[in-house]
Design a protein around this motif. Structure first.
Motif, PDB file in Angstrom:
ATOM      1  N   VAL A   1      47.027  32.150  38.552  1.00 12.15           N
ATOM      2  CA  VAL A   1      48.175  31.666  37.833  1.00 12.15           C
ATOM      3  C   VAL A   1      47.642  31.980  36.377  1.00 12.15           C
ATOM      4  O   VAL A   1      46.240  32.032  35.806  1.00 12.15           O
ATOM      5  CB  VAL A   1      47.690  30.030  37.933  1.00 12.15           C
TER       6      VAL A   1
ATOM      7  N   ALA B   1      44.049  21.479  45.264  1.00 12.38           N
ATOM      8  CA  ALA B   1      43.705  22.179  46.663  1.00 12.38           C
ATOM      9  C   ALA B   1      42.823  21.385  47.433  1.00 12.38           C
ATOM     10  O   ALA B   1      42.755  21.322  48.480  1.00 12.38           O
ATOM     11  CB  ALA B   1      43.465  23.661  46.555  1.00 12.38           C
TER      12      ALA B   1
ATOM     13  N   ILE C   1      44.827  23.483  39.804  1.00 12.80           N
ATOM     14  CA  ILE C   1      45.585  23.615  41.187  1.00 12.80           C
ATOM     15  C   ILE C   1      44.615  23.866  42.046  1.00 12.80           C
ATOM     16  O   ILE C   1      44.458  23.191  43.158  1.00 12.80           O
ATOM     17  CB  ILE C   1      46.341  25.329  41.009  1.00 12.80           C
TER      18      ILE C   1
ATOM     19  N   SER D   1      44.603  27.069  36.285  1.00  7.08           N
ATOM     20  CA  SER D   1      43.843  27.184  37.647  1.00  7.08           C
ATOM     21  C   SER D   1      43.057  26.196  38.041  1.00  7.08           C
ATOM     22  O   SER D   1      42.977  25.917  39.221  1.00  7.08           O
ATOM     23  CB  SER D   1      43.243  28.778  37.498  1.00  7.08           C
TER      24      SER D   1
ATOM     25  N   PHE E   1      41.903  30.744  42.527  1.00  2.88           N
ATOM     26  CA  PHE E   1      43.005  30.299  41.790  1.00  2.88           C
ATOM     27  C   PHE E   1      43.334  30.931  40.234  1.00  2.88           C
ATOM     28  O   PHE E   1      44.213  30.535  39.706  1.00  2.88           O
ATOM     29  CB  PHE E   1      42.859  28.692  41.622  1.00  2.88           C
TER      30      PHE E   1
END
Length: 95
Positions: A61, A77, A73, A70, A58
């Motif tokens: 980002v 996820a 996120i 990141s 991630f």
């Protein structure tokens, strides 16, 4: 063992692993807020090889100033995967 007994065991095992991994990610992120404490470097040194491969997925980002988005996120996820697994569990248990 038949498939009806294996599927719930597998789902519970994966769910437990994801919960533990989520806690490990949270601990690592919290420890990065205190970089000057010596004994925490040892813990971060242990947690980094475990969490960095997932968190690096991630890193596309860009940071917002000095805040790296990141990990947020990555946590979302992981929680999405856990939610999908719990939704999928009843369907697989009747397999």
């Amino acid at each position: 063992m038949n498939n009806a007994a294996i599927a719930p065991l597998l789902i519970v095992s994966i769910s437990n692993f994801l919960n533990i991994y989520l806690v490990i990610i949270f601990v690592r992120l919290l420890l990065t807020w205190f970089p000057n404490i010596d004994w925490m470097q040892q813990i971060v040194g242990f947690l980094s090889p475990v969490t960095d491969p997932y968190l690096n997925l991630f890193r596309f980002v860009p940071p917002l100033g000095s805040i790296d988005l990141s990990p947020i996120i990555a946590i979302f996820a992981l929680q999405f995967a856990m939610q999908a697994l719990s939704t999928l569990a009843p369907a697989l248990s009747g397999f």
